[in-house]
Enzyme design. Structure first.
Site: not given
Ligand code: GLU
Length: 309
Positions: A193, A263, A69, A245, A66
């Protein structure tokens, strides 16, 4: 900052977190990530003057997840401008990163660009009707340029693993398509994505790539204006309020710097006007942020006084 040099500080932080290595749980909902050893650790700091310090496996590539992003948000804003904010909000979510409940209540407009639903909309915006074959290289090459490293690439196995198990992301995307908030076909947006999340990067490269955000949108080492000062400030403010988050408040409390976790166990942190920091340790806390990584950042801030507060 104390009289210790940056190299001494970074070495001391690595030593302090040593007894904690292995804490947290490696992400297992993406099978290809579940095999990584939770005890691994890397840390890299690069200042706007170009001074660099590192500890542990600072050059070991890991899955960006993530943290990508942040870079796709920058690209999407450059491509479609402020109109993006009619499709995605700017408020902390207070919900899990892949929550569906909130989307229903808010008519398919995700709370912010860093929860999964928001990031999927951002990816759709930067695709701007183009196929994944155009968008994926653009994201990868953008990161290569920012990190000043041509070797950065996508881990195909992780991308396949995410596509095979990403039922929730498919649900979020179809849901938003139902609210007319996705333009490209769902499978194309998610292919893009999943590939952006599967980029492999090291702490050293990640800190380098994020440096423009610490320097008003201008990469201080290459001299390239990546984005406007105003946008850089806004992206950093979203990292502060939404970068972790439903644990974003706690990260602000403990570390006090704009950051984005993934993650894969990486965290990118911006020290406005001073530096960018990247840390990696794959064991996650219950909110999906690297447990030892967050601890290392807390220790780093305690030694440098770099919190914005
Ligand atoms: N590729 C992961 C997902 O979409 C990213 C989540 C993350 O890194 O927090 O679930």
């Amino acid at each position: 900052m104390s009289s210790e040099t940056l190299a001494e500080i970074v070495a001391a932080v690595a030593k302090e977190v040593e007894p904690h290595r292995g804490e947290g749980r490696v992400a297992d909902y993406i099978p290809a990530l579940a095999r990584v050893d939770a005890r691994r650790f890397g840390l890299a700091v690069i200042t706007c003057d170009g001074e660099a310090a590192e500890a542990g496996e600072a050059w070991a590539p890991f899955s960006i997840q993530s943290i990508s992003k942040v870079f796709t948000l920058t690209l999407a804003l450059e491509r479609v401008g402020e109109g993006l904010w009619t499709r995605v909000g700017r408020e902390p979510s207070g919900s899990r990163f892949n929550s569906i409940v909130q989307l229903e209540a808010e008519h398919g407009v995700p709370r912010n660009p860093f929860i999964n639903a928001g990031a999927i909309v951002v990816t759709d915006a930067l695709m701007d009707g183009r196929p994944p074959a155009d968008a994926i290289p653009e994201i990868r090459d953008g990161l290569r340029r920012l990190a000043d490293n041509e070797a950065i690439d996508i881990d195909e196995e992780v991308a396949r693993s995410e596509a095979a198990t990403g039922f929730r992301n498919f649900s979020l995307a179809y849901f938003m398509r139902g609210f007319d908030n996705l333009k490209s076909p769902v499978d194309e947006v998610l292919t893009t994505y999943f590939n952006q999340c599967s980029l492999r990067i090291s702490c050293r490269q990640l800190a380098r790539a994020g440096l423009f955000l610490a320097n008003r949108g201008l990469d201080p080492l290459s001299g390239v204006q990546v984005t406007s000062p105003e946008r850089a400030r806004r992206i950093a403010s979203l990292m502060m309020t939404c970068g972790h988050y439903d644990a974003s408040g706690d990260f602000a409390f403990q570390v006090g710097l704009p950051g984005k976790s993934g993650v894969g166990g990486g965290i990118l942190v911006i020290v406005p006007g001073k530096a960018a920091v990247a840390v990696w340790s794959p064991g996650l806390n219950e909110y999906g942020t690297s447990q030892v990584g967050a601890l290392a950042l807390e220790r780093l801030v305690a030694r440098t006084g770099w919190s914005v507060f």
